[in-house]
Design a protein around this motif. Structure first.
Motif, PDB file in Angstrom:
ATOM      1  N   LEU A 618       0.594  -1.170   0.399  1.00 48.75           N
ATOM      2  CA  LEU A 618       0.538  -0.223  -0.195  1.00 48.75           C
ATOM      3  C   LEU A 618       1.457   1.728   0.037  1.00 48.75           C
ATOM      4  CD1 LEU A 618      -2.630  -1.348   2.694  1.00 48.75           C
ATOM      5  CD2 LEU A 618      -3.053  -0.750   0.401  1.00 48.75           C
ATOM      6  N   GLN A 619       1.754   1.272   0.763  1.00 51.01           N
ATOM      7  CA  GLN A 619       2.822   2.908   0.972  1.00 51.01           C
ATOM      8  C   GLN A 619       3.534   2.505  -0.998  1.00 51.01           C
ATOM      9  OE1 GLN A 619       5.672   0.795   4.454  1.00 51.01           O
ATOM     10  NE2 GLN A 619       3.789   2.927   5.031  1.00 51.01           N
ATOM     11  N   VAL A 620       4.121   2.053  -1.431  1.00 49.71           N
ATOM     12  CA  VAL A 620       4.196   1.125  -2.441  1.00 49.71           C
ATOM     13  C   VAL A 620       3.499   2.273  -3.658  1.00 49.71           C
ATOM     14  CG1 VAL A 620       5.187   0.773  -4.343  1.00 49.71           C
ATOM     15  CG2 VAL A 620       6.306  -0.718  -1.952  1.00 49.71           C
ATOM     16  N   LEU A 621       2.027   2.602  -3.491  1.00 50.92           N
ATOM     17  CA  LEU A 621       1.412   2.877  -3.953  1.00 50.92           C
ATOM     18  C   LEU A 621       0.567   4.027  -3.578  1.00 50.92           C
ATOM     19  CD1 LEU A 621      -1.436  -0.494  -4.747  1.00 50.92           C
ATOM     20  CD2 LEU A 621       0.640   0.753  -6.245  1.00 50.92           C
ATOM     21  N   GLY A 622       1.130   4.813  -2.357  1.00 49.08           N
ATOM     22  CA  GLY A 622       1.394   5.694  -1.973  1.00 49.08           C
ATOM     23  C   GLY A 622       0.258   5.683  -1.351  1.00 49.08           C
ATOM     24  N   MET A 623      -0.718   4.947  -0.947  1.00 48.47           N
ATOM     25  CA  MET A 623      -1.555   4.360   0.203  1.00 48.47           C
ATOM     26  C   MET A 623      -1.200   4.728   1.553  1.00 48.47           C
ATOM     27  SD  MET A 623      -3.812   2.571  -1.979  1.00 48.47           S
ATOM     28  CE  MET A 623      -5.162   2.070  -0.842  1.00 48.47           C
ATOM     29  N   ALA A 624      -1.781   5.243   2.587  1.00 46.13           N
ATOM     30  CA  ALA A 624      -1.369   4.801   3.929  1.00 46.13           C
ATOM     31  C   ALA A 624      -1.773   3.224   4.735  1.00 46.13           C
ATOM     32  CB  ALA A 624      -2.190   5.858   4.799  1.00 46.13           C
ATOM     33  N   PRO A 625      -0.934   2.974   5.585  1.00 49.53           N
ATOM     34  CA  PRO A 625      -1.007   1.772   5.863  1.00 49.53           C
ATOM     35  C   PRO A 625      -2.002   1.610   6.795  1.00 49.53           C
ATOM     36  CG  PRO A 625       0.991   2.755   6.658  1.00 49.53           C
ATOM     37  CD  PRO A 625       0.220   3.894   5.267  1.00 49.53           C
ATOM     38  N   VAL A 626      -2.686   0.101   6.725  1.00 49.73           N
ATOM     39  CA  VAL A 626      -3.904  -0.196   7.627  1.00 49.73           C
ATOM     40  C   VAL A 626      -3.192  -0.286   8.830  1.00 49.73           C
ATOM     41  CG1 VAL A 626      -6.298  -0.812   7.071  1.00 49.73           C
ATOM     42  CG2 VAL A 626      -5.423  -0.120   5.334  1.00 49.73           C
TER      43      VAL A 626
END
Length: 772
Positions: A618-626
């Motif tokens: 998710l971080q690689v895709l620019g999204m925040a970790p859950v």
């Protein structure tokens, strides 16, 4: 008595008038041999034999058993037989053997179960009358305290284990003197984006949190041994931990001993709090130093971790208690302690052993010795067994910001007090029922009479059936015996247990003293209070049966729907002659071939908030970790994904087999008549798949309803048991709260629910078959 007849036999040809019989040289030689045999056999018979159980392995076992051999050679009055018991089942073996007058005379075990054993009165025996002051002077007062319960001494300490601060000397050179200094140093080395932390330890485990709890001058119990979790000192310790985790952010999320060791070995943790058990796992290239924990800056007292004490305990059934205590004396002597420390790697409870040059020059051993001065023995009260898991759940909620320390500790105090009161009532009830009720004697007689009447009624049919099908019955006899032993007997025993109030406090009392009728079922089914607490402390009661039932139904329906739906899509795709179909089938069956507990652990690692592959993706895709395990919905999702992954292969294989059994001519005729694919699916595929789908769905529902592994290993019911299903809740009641009868009643309710579902499903199946 034995030699005289032999001499007389040698004199058979001589005059009986002689005053003194004479033996031939052969007779005298035989006489001498028999004397020696009697002498040595008498010595062997005179020697007392003591059985000693321990759970040591490796170097510890070799050094300990060498001590036993040395003791046996040093004298001939007592012979000790040592038995190494596998550690995983050690406690269960002791609990099963000793209350029944079996098992060892002596055993080595940690002190924390002493209170429960001593209260029961049939597992350990006091040794005060056999022990003098010269023996007690070998040990520090806190280790003697660990071996004492109710004012009586039950064992001698053999070794101790406690956490301390372990520094990576390439990163931290000077040991912090206070917690403020430790936090400041930890901030310097923390880079959460790079996965680096200044401090790492399993901070949500109550064993490690004890260092903070005790440093505020209080513990979980007051001076009278009563539960006192909600005092200001304990609340302050939880607040300090929450600051370290949420404000200072110097601690990793979802800690475990494996993660702590891995971070330290990779140089990504500057300081860790752990014990001697970690030292053997530190990589050879890592430079480290062990130092005592610092002083609490808020209280002015040192961080005082729990210390676990391994002691030698005496069985109440030993026939030679004085000899057993003499063995304790030998094994805890300075010479023995030095041997166990040098060759076995132990931290000896006999502190004089630390004066040995080989130990005194060992900086690591001496650091743990200094830490011992500021340790507190784990309370050996029976109530402590109920504290570990609930307190761990509270710590997890607090560090994630899902609860406030004061409100949660007060709620935990109320909850545990209620559990303890229930256990105490069970114990007291058992003590007041000394005699078996008269009606209980009639029960076996009534069952025997019923069996005899049935035999009289059907003996002719049974005899005829046996004569006709004797060979068939012999073939299925092993299966029948297996079902009786492995299925029917546990089922009947669980049913009987559910009508009692059996707990860890009264499990060895007579059965009739524990019978309470339907009280357990009334407590389970009559609990309609979904909320607990008042005012601002009001929250959902995740222990409520109906909340757990709701989660179980949602879990089952969502899993079965997704698994069957996705499996049907995949089966329809693989039923077509596509390129690489065989390889796709092989790949898709792999999740089912791997043991589900291994798959569950892999998925748990992938869902780790900081180091899991999913959040990193998710971080690689620019999204925040859950934070997957912080909320009810996200935690439910982790179990759902894992179980669907495990369920699809089985359902796909079953559906694919059903598809391949459908005659292709039906589809050809439909296409000739102009029927589209959707019409073919509704009128041909789905109806002809029903004989295959319905049994598969029934099995899937039962398996999913009782899918213990995925829930327990992936999410562990997080947060705070909110996502537990009925089977995991029954496990927690039985093996975390030690209310065995209540857990058995819970299991019987689960069985009844599944039985009702099976009956309903069979009726639906018959209806569908009748309408075809």
């Amino acid at each position: 008595m034995i030699i005289a007849p032999i001499c007389r036999s040698q004199l058979a040809g001589e005059s009986v008038a002689r005053s003194k019989p004479r033996c031939s040289p052969a007779g005298r030689l035989l006489q001498a041999l028999l004397c020696l045999l009697i002498f040595f056999s008498g010595k062997v018979l005179a020697a007392e034999t003591l059985n000693l159980w321990h759970g040591y392995r490796g170097a510890e076992r070799a050094a300990f058993e060498q001590l036993i051999e040395d003791y046996n050679r040093s004298q001939s009055d007592v012979q000790v037989k040592a038995l190494a018991v596998p550690f995983g089942g050690y406690a269960d073996k002791l609990s099963a053997a000793l209350p029944r007058g079996q098992g060892p005379d002596l055993f080595v075990f940690a002190h924390d179960r002493l209170g429960g054993w001593a209260s029961a009165g049939h597992t350990v025996a006091p040794i005060d009358r056999y022990v003098g002051e010269h023996l007690l002077g070998r040990f520090p007062p806190n280790l003697i305290e660990a071996m004492t319960f109710g004012g009586e001494l039950y064992g001698l300490p053999l070794a101790f284990k406690s956490p301390a601060l372990i520094l990576n000397t390439d990163l931290v050179q000077a040991a912090p003197a206070t917690t403020d200094a430790m936090v400041a140093e930890a901030r310097r080395h923390t880079d959460r984006k790079a996965g680096r932390f200044g401090l790492a330890y399993s901070y949500t485990e109550p064993f490690f949190h004890g260092a903070l709890m005790n440093s505020f001058g209080r513990g979980p119990f007051d001076r009278g041994g009563n539960l006192d979790l909600a005092n200001s000192a304990n609340i302050a310790s939880v607040e300090m931990l929450a600051r370290w985790a949420r404000q200072d952010r110097i601690l990793p999320e979802e800690p475990s001993s494996t993660l702590v060791t891995s971070l330290f070995n990779q140089g990504r943790a500057a300081m860790v709090i752990s014990g001697p058990w970690m030292l053997g796992e530190i990589a050879p290239g890592v430079n480290y130093r062990v130092v005592p924990l610092p002083v609490n800056s808020e209280s002015g007292l040192p961080l005082a971790p729990w210390v676990a004490v391994e002691g030698l305990f005496l069985s109440p059934w030993s026939e030679h208690p004085a000899a057993a205590v003499a063995v304790m004396d030998y094994l805890t002597s300075r010479q023995s302690a030095e041997k166990m420390a040098i060759e076995g790697g132990q931290l000896p409870a006999n502190i004089s052993a630390f004066e040995h040059p080989s130990i005194a020059t060992d900086e690591t051993a001496m650091a743990f010795r200094r830490q011992l001065e500021a340790t507190v023995p784990i309370p050996n009260l029976p109530a402590m067994t109920l504290l570990w898991v609930p307190l761990e759940n509270v710590l997890k909620k607090v560090v994630k910001g899902a609860a406030q320390p004061e409100a949660e500790m007060r709620q935990l105090q109320r909850s545990l007090s209620a559990d303890l009161a229930r256990l105490e009532r069970s114990r007291a009830r058992g003590e007041h029922r000394a005699q078996m009720p008269a009606w209980l004697w009639l029960l076996p007689a009534a069952l025997a009479l019923a069996a005899w009447l049935l035999w009289r009624r059907y003996r002719a049919q049974l005899a005829a059936g046996w004569r006709t099908h004797r060979t068939a019955y012999l073939y299925i006899l092993p299966a029948i015996l297996g079902m009786l032993v492995l299925v029917l007997f546990p089922l009947l025993y669980g049913l009987l247990l559910s009508f009692t109030d059996t707990t860890v406090f009264n499990e060895h009392t007579p059965l009739w003293s524990r019978l309470i009728g339907l009280d357990n079922y009334a407590a389970i089914l009559g609990d309609f209070h979904l909320w607990r607490g008042q005012g601002s402390e009001r929250s959902l009661d995740f222990d409520n049966f109906y909340w757990t039932l709701l989660i179980t139904i949602l879990w089952t329906v969502s899993n079965v729907t997704l698994a069957v739906g996705l499996a049907l899509i995949l089966a329809l795709a693989l039923d077509k002659p596509i390129f690489g179909r065989a390889w796709f089938r092989l790949i898709l069956i792999l999740p089912w071939a791997i043991p589900n507990y291994i798959t569950a652990l892999v998925w748990k690692g992938m869902f780790h908030p900081q180091f899991g592959a999913i959040n990193q993706g998710l971080q690689v895709l620019g999204m925040a970790p859950v934070a997957w395990f912080d909320s009810i919905g996200a935690s439910f999702f982790t179990g759902l994904v894992t179980n669907v992954w495990l369920s699809i292969p089985f359902m796909m294989v079953v559906i694919l087999g059903g598809l391949q059994s459908i005659p292709r001519e039906l589809y050809e005729v439909a296409r000739v008549e102009g029927a589209g694919r959707w019409f073919q699916f509704r009128t041909i595929t789905l109806p002809l798949l029903k004989p295959v789908l319905i049994p598969a769905v029934i099995l899937s529902v039962v398996w999913t309803f009782n899918m213990f592994n995925v829930i327990y290993l992936v999410s562990d019911g997080a947060p705070a048991g909110a996502n537990d299903i009925l089977i995991t809740k029954a496990f927690r009641i039985g093996f975390e709260k030690y209310q065995y009868a209540y857990a058995a009643a819970y299991s019987m309710v689960i069985l009844a629910l599944l039985f009702c579902y099976a009956m309903w499903q069979m009726r639906v199946s018959r209806t569908l078959e009748a309408t075809r």
